[in-house]
Design a protein around this motif. Structure first.
Motif, PDB file in Angstrom:
ATOM      1  N   THR A  18       1.226  38.451  51.507  1.00  0.00           N
ATOM      2  CA  THR A  18       2.588  38.466  50.960  1.00  0.00           C
ATOM      3  C   THR A  18       2.731  37.491  49.796  1.00  0.00           C
ATOM      4  O   THR A  18       3.645  37.620  48.990  1.00  0.00           O
TER       5      THR A  18
ATOM      6  N   THR B 274       5.807  45.560  55.744  1.00  0.00           N
ATOM      7  CA  THR B 274       4.801  44.506  55.838  1.00  0.00           C
ATOM      8  C   THR B 274       4.174  44.567  57.222  1.00  0.00           C
ATOM      9  O   THR B 274       4.890  44.658  58.216  1.00  0.00           O
TER      10      THR B 274
ATOM     11  N   ARG C  36       2.373  42.228  59.624  1.00  0.00           N
ATOM     12  CA  ARG C  36       2.266  40.779  59.723  1.00  0.00           C
ATOM     13  C   ARG C  36       0.989  40.337  60.452  1.00  0.00           C
ATOM     14  O   ARG C  36       0.666  40.862  61.517  1.00  0.00           O
ATOM     15  N   ASP C  37       0.318  39.382  59.828  1.00  0.00           N
ATOM     16  CA  ASP C  37      -0.796  38.684  60.479  1.00  0.00           C
ATOM     17  C   ASP C  37      -1.894  39.623  60.980  1.00  0.00           C
ATOM     18  O   ASP C  37      -2.456  39.404  62.055  1.00  0.00           O
TER      19      ASP C  37
ATOM     20  N   TRP D 251      -4.036  33.373  58.989  1.00  0.00           N
ATOM     21  CA  TRP D 251      -3.583  34.731  59.213  1.00  0.00           C
ATOM     22  C   TRP D 251      -2.973  35.277  57.922  1.00  0.00           C
ATOM     23  O   TRP D 251      -2.264  34.564  57.214  1.00  0.00           O
TER      24      TRP D 251
ATOM     25  N   ASP E  47      -0.935  38.640  56.014  1.00  0.00           N
ATOM     26  CA  ASP E  47      -0.158  39.887  56.088  1.00  0.00           C
ATOM     27  C   ASP E  47      -0.715  40.895  55.096  1.00  0.00           C
ATOM     28  O   ASP E  47      -1.458  40.541  54.178  1.00  0.00           O
TER      29      ASP E  47
END
Length: 185
Positions: A127, A146, A148-149, A157, A159
């Motif tokens: 991101t 998105t 995430r992680d 981590w 995205d």
């Protein structure tokens, strides 16, 4: 950049230069989740796979060297995805911010539109990847989500940002081309 940039189809002879650009992204960035840079032979194999489907794999050349490259690959391999591709664009660290990404991605989008394709997906690592997100936004892509992680790279981590651009009227009409040759399964 002093001289005109030339956008042209990539050839196997470009594989070493492309591998060098991509290696920087593998080792130093989050634009790709690949961590071990592939060698020139592997890049040439991947390039041939893209080109064998009639999809664009283009380089931006200036002053006799490859400054960046972009291509469109199948988004997924199921048959119903045959009008959707995923773009990839990488620019040499020394050529960033000079319009290389815009020029080569624009040519890829034009080629996809000429094929009658309808959707182009950008799956952008991190991101915080302002360069790629900004480029795609400038090219008319819209954010659609998105994840995430989903990646773990360089001890953190990461995205992925999903962006999408419609071509040829998108979903407003039925397809008027055959789309990609994908498996029926």
């Amino acid at each position: 950049m002093h001289h005109a940039m030339n956008i042209r189809p990539a050839t196997a002879a470009d594989a070493a230069a492309i591998a060098e650009i991509y290696a920087d992204a593998c080792l130093n960035g989050f634009g790709t989740f690949e961590e071990v840079p592939p060698d020139a032979d592997e890049i040439a194999t991947r390039m041939a796979g893209v080109q064998s489907r009639g999809l664009p794999y283009l380089v931006a050349e200036g002053d006799g060297e490859i400054l960046g490259y972009a291509y469109a690959g199948p988004f997924r391999l199921r048959a119903a995805y045959r009008y959707t591709v995923e773009d990839s664009v990488y620019v040499s660290p020394k050529a960033k911010g000079k319009g290389v990404g815009r020029a080569v991605l624009s040519a890829v989008l034009d080629a996809c539109a000429a094929m009658g394709l309808r959707q182009v997906m950008a799956v952008i690592g991190d991101t915080g990847n302002k360069g790629s997100i900004g480029l795609h936004t400038a090219m008319g892509f819209e954010p659609v989500g998105t994840f995430r992680d989903v990646g773990y790279k360089q001890e953190r981590w990461v995205d992925i940002v999903l962006m999408q651009k419609s071509l040829n009227g998108g979903s407003s009409t039925p397809p008027d081309a055959d789309g990609l040759s994908l498996k029926g399964f």
